[in-house]
Design a protein around this motif. Structure first.
Motif: not given
Length: 184
Positions: A99-124
């Motif tokens: 959870l802490a690592e996913a929160e650090k990765g939240v950015s208004p500039f980049v929202t999804i990884d190379i597989n089109a998965t948003p980082i919020q999925v990691r928190s979920g």
């Protein structure tokens, strides 16, 4: 330079779609060297030509574009670093740290990884593992806003609803209709 371009091409072939900013930098470097060599040898009397000074507008434009690209490259690299750290922490069962690592990765500039998965999925996923289903739904629904057609988002949404015992919502999430209205 041709060997460098061949190495670049084979690296891109095997690491696609994981493109890094270094790939683009190498390509521009090799291309510049090849074009510079070609220009100095292809024109008669090219070695006796005096270089013309660059106009300040071109230099400023280049510097602004280069600074923007470096900024975006650093944001993307930071996002990917936190995303994959969060993913590895999930595999180790360290959900609070995920959870802490996913929160650090939240950015208004980049929202999804190379597989089109948003980082919020990691928190979920982490909240689901911690049995905090309301927070898991909150983060997965945020992820759905970034990529409303992600199979991973709907799979995790259905899994959370299944663990909550709301099977109707789980079925609805897992059998999302296709954009043309037909069921998948």
């Amino acid at each position: 330079c041709l060997a460098g371009l061949a190495a670049f091409a084979s690296d891109c072939l095997f690491s696609f779609p994981a493109e890094r900013i270094e790939h683009s930098l190498y390509l521009v470097l090799f291309g510049g060297i090849i074009l510079g060599s070609y220009a100095s040898q292809s024109f008669p009397g090219a070695s006796s030509l005096k270089p013309t000074p660059l106009k300040i507008q071109w230099v400023i434009s280049f510097l602004v574009i280069a600074a923007f690209n470096l900024f975006m490259g650093s944001k993307k690299y930071s996002f990917e670093d936190h995303f994959y750290r969060a993913k590895s922490l999930e595999m180790e069962g360290r959900y609070q740290e995920e959870l802490a690592e996913a929160e650090k990765g939240v950015s208004p500039f980049v929202t999804i990884d190379i597989n089109a998965t948003p980082i919020q999925v990691r928190s979920g996923i982490a909240y689901k593992a911690l049995k905090n289903y309301s927070k898991a739904l909150e983060y997965i629904n945020r992820a759905k806003k970034y990529n409303p057609n992600s199979a991973m988002v709907f799979n995790n949404l259905g899994t959370v609803y299944t663990e909550m015992g709301t099977f109707d919502k789980a079925i609805e999430a897992l059998f999302k209709p296709a954009p043309d209205g037909k069921d998948k």
